[in-house]
Design a protein around this motif. Structure first.
Motif, short mmCIF file in Angstrom:
data_model
loop_
_atom_site.label_atom_id
_atom_site.label_comp_id
_atom_site.label_asym_id
_atom_site.label_seq_id
_atom_site.Cartn_x
_atom_site.Cartn_y
_atom_site.Cartn_z
N GLN A 148 0.12 -1.07 0.01
CA GLN A 148 0.27 -0.16 0.12
C GLN A 148 0.66 1.41 0.03
O GLN A 148 0.36 2.64 -0.12
CB GLN A 148 -1.00 -0.21 1.17
CG GLN A 148 -2.06 -1.23 1.11
CD GLN A 148 -2.70 -0.91 0.15
OE1 GLN A 148 -3.54 0.02 -0.12
NE2 GLN A 148 -3.63 -2.10 -0.42
N GLU A 199 -3.02 -2.03 -12.06
CA GLU A 199 -4.38 -3.13 -11.08
C GLU A 199 -5.30 -2.54 -12.08
O GLU A 199 -5.84 -2.62 -13.02
CB GLU A 199 -4.70 -2.65 -10.26
CG GLU A 199 -4.00 -3.10 -8.80
CD GLU A 199 -4.06 -2.61 -7.52
OE1 GLU A 199 -5.15 -1.79 -7.58
OE2 GLU A 199 -3.43 -2.89 -6.55
N ARG A 207 -0.49 -3.77 -5.77
CA ARG A 207 -0.77 -3.36 -4.05
C ARG A 207 -1.05 -4.55 -2.87
O ARG A 207 -0.32 -4.61 -2.43
CB ARG A 207 -1.14 -2.74 -3.60
CG ARG A 207 -0.98 -1.17 -4.64
CD ARG A 207 -1.92 0.43 -4.40
NE ARG A 207 -3.20 0.16 -4.57
CZ ARG A 207 -4.84 0.54 -4.73
NH1 ARG A 207 -5.17 1.34 -3.84
NH2 ARG A 207 -5.84 -0.37 -5.41
N ILE A 347 5.02 6.48 -1.96
CA ILE A 347 2.98 6.49 -2.32
C ILE A 347 2.41 6.54 -3.79
O ILE A 347 2.15 6.56 -4.31
CB ILE A 347 3.09 7.62 -1.23
CG1 ILE A 347 3.19 6.59 0.41
CG2 ILE A 347 1.28 7.86 -1.63
CD1 ILE A 347 2.85 7.77 1.17
N ALA A 351 0.17 4.47 -5.52
CA ALA A 351 -1.20 5.55 -6.22
C ALA A 351 -1.06 5.19 -7.75
O ALA A 351 -1.84 4.92 -8.16
CB ALA A 351 -1.18 6.75 -6.65
N ALA A 356 -3.55 5.68 -10.39
CA ALA A 356 -3.68 7.50 -10.39
C ALA A 356 -2.94 8.50 -11.72
O ALA A 356 -2.27 6.97 -12.43
CB ALA A 356 -2.93 7.91 -9.11
N ALA A 361 1.66 11.57 -10.21
CA ALA A 361 1.80 11.98 -9.01
C ALA A 361 2.99 11.68 -8.98
O ALA A 361 3.65 12.19 -7.97
CB ALA A 361 1.62 9.92 -8.60
N ASN A 364 4.20 15.42 -8.58
CA ASN A 364 4.07 15.62 -7.21
C ASN A 364 4.95 15.47 -5.73
O ASN A 364 5.57 15.62 -4.70
CB ASN A 364 2.32 15.17 -6.29
CG ASN A 364 1.41 16.09 -7.03
OD1 ASN A 364 1.57 16.72 -7.31
ND2 ASN A 364 0.12 15.16 -7.05
N LYS B 348 -6.74 -7.70 -0.75
CA LYS B 348 -7.10 -7.75 -1.73
C LYS B 348 -7.18 -8.84 -1.84
O LYS B 348 -8.73 -9.66 -2.45
CB LYS B 348 -7.05 -6.69 -2.50
CG LYS B 348 -7.78 -6.04 -3.67
CD LYS B 348 -7.95 -4.96 -4.02
CE LYS B 348 -8.51 -5.60 -5.59
NZ LYS B 348 -7.79 -4.92 -7.54
N ASP B 349 -6.39 -9.09 -2.35
CA ASP B 349 -5.52 -10.83 -3.46
C ASP B 349 -5.93 -11.96 -2.41
O ASP B 349 -5.93 -12.98 -3.36
CB ASP B 349 -4.61 -10.43 -5.08
CG ASP B 349 -4.94 -9.50 -5.91
OD1 ASP B 349 -6.32 -9.37 -5.75
OD2 ASP B 349 -3.97 -8.40 -6.44
N LEU B 364 -7.80 -2.17 2.31
CA LEU B 364 -7.05 -1.17 2.65
C LEU B 364 -6.38 -0.11 1.94
O LEU B 364 -6.06 0.58 2.05
CB LEU B 364 -6.37 -2.22 2.96
CG LEU B 364 -5.75 -2.89 4.39
CD1 LEU B 364 -4.68 -3.47 4.12
CD2 LEU B 364 -6.48 -2.60 5.61
N GLY B 365 -6.83 -0.61 0.44
CA GLY B 365 -5.91 0.31 -0.87
C GLY B 365 -7.76 1.68 -0.87
O GLY B 365 -7.36 3.04 -1.92
N PRO B 454 -4.79 3.94 2.93
CA PRO B 454 -4.09 4.96 1.36
C PRO B 454 -4.46 6.13 1.58
O PRO B 454 -5.02 6.53 2.10
CB PRO B 454 -5.79 4.29 0.48
CG PRO B 454 -6.88 4.34 1.32
CD PRO B 454 -6.66 3.87 2.59
N TYR B 455 -3.00 6.53 0.64
CA TYR B 455 -2.63 8.06 0.95
C TYR B 455 -3.47 8.29 -0.16
O TYR B 455 -3.67 8.34 -1.20
CB TYR B 455 -1.35 8.17 0.34
CG TYR B 455 -0.52 7.48 2.26
CD1 TYR B 455 -0.55 8.92 2.63
CD2 TYR B 455 0.11 6.71 1.92
CE1 TYR B 455 0.30 8.77 3.56
CE2 TYR B 455 0.08 6.14 3.35
CZ TYR B 455 0.81 7.23 4.33
OH TYR B 455 1.03 6.37 5.23
N SER B 457 -3.54 10.28 -4.13
CA SER B 457 -2.07 10.83 -4.14
C SER B 457 -1.15 11.92 -4.81
O SER B 457 -2.31 13.47 -4.59
CB SER B 457 -2.24 10.79 -6.01
OG SER B 457 -1.72 11.25 -6.93
N GLY B 458 -0.20 12.12 -4.18
CA GLY B 458 0.53 13.74 -4.25
C GLY B 458 0.70 13.40 -2.92
O GLY B 458 0.77 15.27 -2.32
N SER B 459 -0.10 13.14 -1.51
CA SER B 459 -0.17 13.64 -0.70
C SER B 459 0.59 12.57 0.46
O SER B 459 0.45 11.02 0.81
CB SER B 459 -1.47 13.94 0.49
OG SER B 459 -0.78 13.91 1.94
N SER B 460 1.98 12.58 1.08
CA SER B 460 2.55 11.50 1.06
C SER B 460 2.27 11.71 2.63
O SER B 460 3.13 11.17 3.48
CB SER B 460 4.13 11.43 0.34
OG SER B 460 4.49 12.39 0.70
#
Lengths: 376, 518
Positions: A148, A199, A207, A347, A351, A356, A361, A364, B348-349, B364-365, B454-455, B457-460
Motif C-alpha cells: 500500500q 491494477e 498493491r 506513495i 497510487a 492514479a 503523481a 507531486n 485484497k487478492d 486497505l486500498g 491509503p494516501y 495521490s500527491g500527499s505523502s
C-alpha cells in the motif's frame, strides 16, 4: 564491544574472540534486534554506544551528520582489495567511513518449471508469466513487492531501465541532493509503465503483493517470477523448486535494469572507548579473506573483498548470478536526503499502480521531496 | 522533658534506618559519576533527595510526609520530569543532524576532515614511553617502508640509528628501543583520547596513528576560526559561516557541512504547525478523523461489550463460563500480533476475508473501506475489555428496582433503558472517557494496520486513516530523519487537546450523575 544484528552475532563472536585472545582483551558481541541504527545513534550520543557497529552503507549519511562514526583510513593497498562499488558505497564526502564486507542487490529469480529464465525484456517476461497463468501453472505473472505504501527499492531496477533516477551525481560521482530526478522524462516513462501494468491495466503490478507475501508466492509456486535479493535465497532453496537467477530485465527499447547496490559494513564509533583496538580489528582483521567467507556462510551475500568473492562465486553460482545482475547497478544513496525520498516516491508508485495519473503523481512526489530537502 | 538523642535513636525502627542507609549508599555511589560528568544539577538533586528522605524518616514528627514523599519523588521523576523535558525539547531543533553541541560539532567536523596525503607512505608504528607504567610522555617509533626508523613527538621527527633499536624481521616494527619502553596493544589502547589527539608535525601535514601498529600522513582540510565562527575548506577555500545550527557556505551556493548542532529555536516548531502548508493543510482533516475514530471506537466497543454482557447476564443463559472465556480470547492475545494478522487478512487478492466471502473489496486500498477496517479491528481488540466492565457493572444494578419496575408493568426494554442503563453508564463513564483518550492516541492499531494509508495521490504526509499521533510520527520521523524538537511540540499540542477533551468529558459525567441522582 560490537553491536550487530542477531544473525551475524555468533560468527562475529567467534572471530572477535580470536582477536581478543591474541591481544589479551575481552570482546563482547551484542545482537541488537530492532532498529539498530537509531539505537546506535541514541546510545552513542549519550556516550554509551559500542566501539564497532555493523550496518548498511545507506546509514552513513545519517551516522556522519550525528557525529556517530569516524573515518577509517584504509591503506591504498587495502582499498584496492575491495570491489569498486563496495568501496564507493562506504565513501562519503571523500572519506572512507567503514570496512565493507558484503554487497546485495535485486535480481530476477525464475521458477524454471513454470517459465523460461533470463527473459530478454520486461515485456517478454510478463508475456511468459501470463502464459503460465493461462496454462494454469501459476496464478500471478510476477511477484514484485509494492504494498500500500509502494516500495522504491524494489522499483529501482525498472526506474533505472527507463532512464529515471532519484538523485543526480556531482562531478566526483557522489550523489547531489540538489538534483532530484524523480520527475524527469525517464522517471515519467517508468511511471507510464507502472500504470500500463498496474491494477487498471494488465494487473501485473499489484498493491496486494508486499514484503510479507512476495517470496512465499514464489516458493509456493503461485508465480514463476520473483524480483528479490539474496536475503530470499534461503527460503527459495528450502522450497526445493528448480530456480535460476538472472538480471531483472529492462523494458524493451530502453536501458538495462539498474538495481541499487547496498553494502553491509563495519563502522568504528566516533565515541569509541577503545579506538585503537577497534581500528585494528576492523582494518587489519575484518579485511581478511577467511572472515569475509565465514560471514558469507551465515548469510549468503556476495563478499565485498574481491579475493573472497572469487572463492565463493566458484562454489556458489547463485552469488555470481546476483553479482552479474548488478552489472549496471547504482550505489544505494548514503546522503541523509534519501530519507525524504522513500515516503513520497513509494506513495506515488502505489497510487499509480492503483490507477492514479502517472505524470501528476511523479510531479507531486518530486515537489514533496524537494520541499522536504529544502527544509532539512 | 525532650527525649535525649540516644532515646530518639532507640525509637527508630530498623527498616527505616535500612531504607535511609540504602538511599545514602545510592547517593554515595552516583555522586562521583555525576561530578565526573560535571552534571551539577544531578548532584544537587541527588543530595536534596537524600537529605529530604533522611529528614523525613529519621525524625519522629513527619509521619504524614513519610507516606507522601516517596510517591511525590516518583511522580516528579516519572511524570513531571518527562513532561518538562518534552516541553523544553519543543523549543529546540534537536534531531538528526542537530544532536551535538556547537563545540562538539566543530571538533567532529575537523576530525572527519583529516585526509591521508595522496601517495604518502605508511609507517609501522610502535608507541613508547620513558617509564614502564605508560604514564610518562609518549612518542612514536616509526619504521618507513625502507626500514628506516624515526622517533616522532609533538616537535617533529628525529632519526634513530638502527643500533639503538631491534626490529621485527617481517614487518620492520620496532620491538625494543634503548631508553624507551615499547607499549603493548592494550597499553596503546589505554592511552585513549591522548593518543587520538597526538600528532607528529611533518611538512605538509602530520603523522597520526591508526589501529595499534600503523601510522599515516594526513592533513586537516577544514579549519575553524572561533573569532568569526567560520569553517574554511582549505582545498577549495570555501568559507562556511555558522547560522541557525549549521555551517552554510558564505558564497550563497546553499552548500552546508554535514554536521549541525542543537540550538534554541524559540517558538519555531509551534509556529511551523500553523504556517507550514504541508502540516497545516491536512491537519483539520486528520483532526476530524481522529475524533471520529476515537468516538466510534468507544461507541462500537462499548455497544458490543454491553450487548454481550446483557446476553450473558440473562438468567437462562447456559455455558456462561465457556462463552465468557471465548469472548476474552482477543483480549488475551497481544494486540500487536492480532493487528498484524488482521492486516494480512484484509489483503485484497490473498487475504482471508475476501477469499471467505468471495468478494473483491479493496479493504486497505480505498479510503472508506480502510477506515472501516481500522474500526473493525479496533472493535475486535477492544470489546472484551468493555464486556468485562459491563458484566461487572450489571452486577451492581439493584435487583429490587428491576423487580419493582416489572411489577409496575414496564417492558424489558423499558427496564433496561430506565434502570439498567443509567447505573451502567454512571459507572462506565470515567472508563469511557479514558478509553476515548486512549483511542485518541491509539498509535499501534493505525501504524500496524494501515500505516495511515491509503494516501491520496500527491500527499505523502497524511493518509486517509491517519490519526494525529500517527501523522505526527510521520512528520517528525519520516521526511528528514528524526526531528525530536518538532515531535515534542506537536506532542505537547496533542497533550493539551486530549486534556481539554477529557476535562469537558468529566464535566459532562458530573452533570449526568446529577441528572440521574435526582
Amino acid at each position: 564491544m560490537i553491536w550487530t544484528d542477531a544473525q551475524r552475532a555468533p560468527v562475529l563472536q567467534q572471530f572477535a574472540q580470536s582477536f581478543a585472545s591474541a591481544n589479551g582483551i575481552s570482546v563482547s558481541v551484542q545482537p541488537v534486534a530492532t532498529d539498530l541504527q537509531s539505537a546506535y545513534v541514541t546510545a552513542t550520543a549519550a556516550g554509551k554506544g559500542p566501539d564497532i557497529v555493523v550496518g548498511a552503507t545507506d546509514w552513513i549519511g545519517n551516522l556522519v551528520q550525528n557525529g556517530a562514526i569516524s573515518p577509517l583510513p584504509l591503506a591504498a593497498s587495502q582499498k584496492s582489495a575491495f570491489e569498486t562499488t563496495a568501496l564507493n558505497a562506504v565513501t562519503y564526502n571523500g572519506q572512507v567511513y567503514g570496512v565493507p564486507y558484503a554487497t546485495e542487490n535485486l535480481a530476477l529469480i525464475t521458477n524454471t518449471g513454470e517459465a523460461a529464465a533470463n527473459p530478454a525484456t520486461f515485456e517478454a517476461m510478463v508475456a511468459n508469466g501470463q502464459a503460465a497463468v493461462k496454462a494454469g501453472k501459476a496464478s500471478e505473472a510476477l511477484a514484485m513487492q509494492i504494498g500500500q505504501q509502494g516500495d522504491p527499492y524494489t522499483a529501482q531496477p525498472l526506474l533505472g531501465s527507463a532512464g529515471g533516477f532519484i538523485f543526480g551525481t556531482k562531478a566526483d560521482g557522489s550523489y547531489d541532493p540538489a538534483q532530484v530526478g524523480v520527475d524527469n522524462a525517464g522517471s515519467k516513462a517508468f511511471a507510464a509503465r507502472l500504470a500500463k501494468y498496474g491494477e487498471k491495466g494488465q494487473n501485473v503490478f499489484k498493491r496486494s503483493i508486499d514484503a510479507n507475501n512476495a517470496v512465499s508466492l514464489f516458493t509456493s509456486g503461485k508465480t514463476p517470477y520473483l524480483i528479490s535479493g539474496p536475503w530470499a535465497l534461503e527460503q527459495v532453496r528450502k522450497a526445493g523448486l528448480k530456480y535460476a537467477i538472472s538480471p531483472v530485465p529492462g523494458f524493451a527499447g530502453m536501458g538495462p535494469s539498474a538495481p541499487f547496490v547496498g553494502v553491509q559494513a563495519f563502522y568504528v564509533s566516533a565515541k569509541a572507548k577503545n579506538t585503537a583496538l577497534a581500528q585494528e580489528f576492523t582494518l587489519n582483521y575484518l579485511t581478511k579473506k577467511d572472515v569475509e567467507e565465514a560471514l558469507y556462510k551465515v548469510d549468503p551475500r556476495a563478499p565485498a573483498l574481491t579475493e573472497a568473492y572469487d572463492d565463493v562465486s566458484k562454489t556458489d553460482p547463485d552469488i555470481a548470478a546476483f553479482q552479474a545482475a548488478a552489472a549496471h547497478g547504482v550505489v544505494l544513496p548514503q546522503i541523509p536526503a534519501m530519507s525524504a525520498v522513500w515516503g513520497p516516491l513509494g506513495i506515488a508508485e502505489a497510487a499509480i499502480v492503483g490507477g492514479a495519473d502517472p505524470n501528476t503523481a511523479m510531479t507531486n512526489a518530486a515537489t514533496q521531496i524537494k520541499a522536504a530537502i529544502a527544509k532539512g | 522533658m525532650a527525649p535525649s538523642p540516644a532515646e530518639r535513636l532507640a525509637r527508630l525502627s530498623w527498616p527505616r534506618v535500612v531504607f535511609v542507609g540504602l538511599v545514602a549508599a545510592f547517593a554515595v555511589l552516583t555522586i562521583p559519576t555525576l561530578v565526573d560528568k560535571h552534571s551539577w544539577t544531578g548532584v544537587t538533586i541527588s543530595v536534596a533527595v537524600t537529605v529530604i528522605l533522611a529528614y523525613v524518616y529519621l525524625t519522629p514528627k513527619r509521619i504524614a510526609a513519610r507516606f507522601l514523599v516517596p510517591g511525590t519523588i516518583l511522580l516528579l521523576a516519572f511524570q513531571v520530569y518527562p513532561i518538562g523535558y518534552t516541553i523544553s525539547t519543543a523549543f529546540t531543533n534537536y534531531g538528526d543532524g542537530h544532536r551535538l553541541s556547537q563545540s562538539q560539532a566543530v571538533a567532529q567536523l575537523e576530525a572527519d576532515s583529516v585526509l591521508e596525503q595522496p601517495g604518502a607512505q605508511r609507517y609501522e608504528l610502535s608507541v613508547a614511553t620513558r617509564t614502564a607504567d605508560a604514564s610518562g610522555p609518549f612518542v612514536f617509533f616509526l619504521t618507513d617502508p625502507n626500514g628506516k626508523v624515526e622517533r616522532g613527538d609533538a616537535t617533529g621527527l628525529t632519526p634513530v640509528p638502527d643500533a639503538q633499536v631491534a626490529k621485527d624481521p617481517f614487518t620492520g616494527k620496532v620491538i625494543t628501543a634503548q631508553g624507551w619502553h615499547i607499549l603493548s596493544g592494550i597499553q596503546v589502547n589505554g592511552l585513549g583520547q591522548r593518543l587520538a589527539g597526538f600528532e607528529v608535525p611533518v611538512s605538509g601535514g602530520f603523522i597520526k596513528s591508526v589501529g595499534l601498529s600503523e601510522a599515516y600522513v594526513g592533513q586537516f582540510t577544514m579549519k575553524y576560526d572561533a573569532a568569526t565562527q567560520t569553517m574554511t575548506d582549505t582545498r577549495t577555500n570555501t568559507v562556511y559561516k555558522a547560522s541557525n545550527g549549521t555551517f552554510k557556505a558564505a558564497d550563497g551556493s546553499g552548500k552546508m557541512l554535514p554536521i549541525g548542532w542543537k540550538i534554541d529555536v524559540r517558538f519555531k516548531n509551534f509556529t511551523s504547525v500553523l504556517t507550514d502548508a504541508a502540516i497545516r493543510g491536512p491537519f483539520l482533516r486528520v483532526l476530524i478523523w481522529t475524533i471520529a475514530f476515537a468516538i466510534l471506537s468507544v461507541l462500537t466497543t462499548f455497544g458490543l461489550g454491553l450487548l454481550l454482557a446483557v446476553v450473558m447476564d440473562h438468567p437462562r443463559m447456559r455455558g456462561r463460563r465457556l462463552y465468557s472465556s471465548l469472548l476474552l480470547l482477543p483480549y488475551a492475545m497481544p494486540a500487536f500480533i492480532s493487528t498484524l494478522v488482521w492486516s494480512s487478512m484484509y489483503n485484497k487478492d490473498f487475504g482471508l476475508l475476501n477469499k471467505l466471502f468471495g468478494t473483491h473489496i479493496d479493504w486497505l486500498g480505498s479510503p472508506w473501506a480502510a477506515r472501516g477496517s481500522v474500526l473493525l479491528t479496533n472493535l475486535w481488540l477492544g470489546f472484551p475489555y468493555m464486556f468485562l466492565v459491563c458484566a461487572g457493572l450489571l452486577q451492581a444494578v439493584p435487583q429490587e428496582l428491576k423487580e419493582v419496575a416489572k411489577v409496575d408493568g414496564a417492558s424489558p426494554f423499558r427496564v433496561f433503558r430506565s434502570v439498567t442503563m443509567p447505573t451502567v453508564l454512571i459507572g462506565a463513564m470515567p472508563l469511557l472517557i479514558a478509553s476515548f483518550s486512549y483511542n485518541f492516541n491509539n498509535f499501534n492499531v493505525i501504524r500496524l494496520l494501515t500505516d495511515g494509508g491509503p494516501y491520496p495521490s500527491g500527499s505523502s504526509t497524511a493518509g486517509d486513516t491517519d490519526i494525529l499521533i500517527s501523522y505526527t510520527y510521520r512528520l517528525a520521523f519520516g521526511g528528514q530523519g528524526a526531528q525530536y524538537g518538532l515531535a515534542s511540540a506537536i506532542s505537547f499540542l496533542i497533550f493539551v487537546l486530549v486534556g481539554l477533551i477529557s476535562y469537558a468529558g468529566f464535566r459532562q459525567t458530573r452533570q449526568l450523575e446529577e441528572v440521574y441522582a435526582r
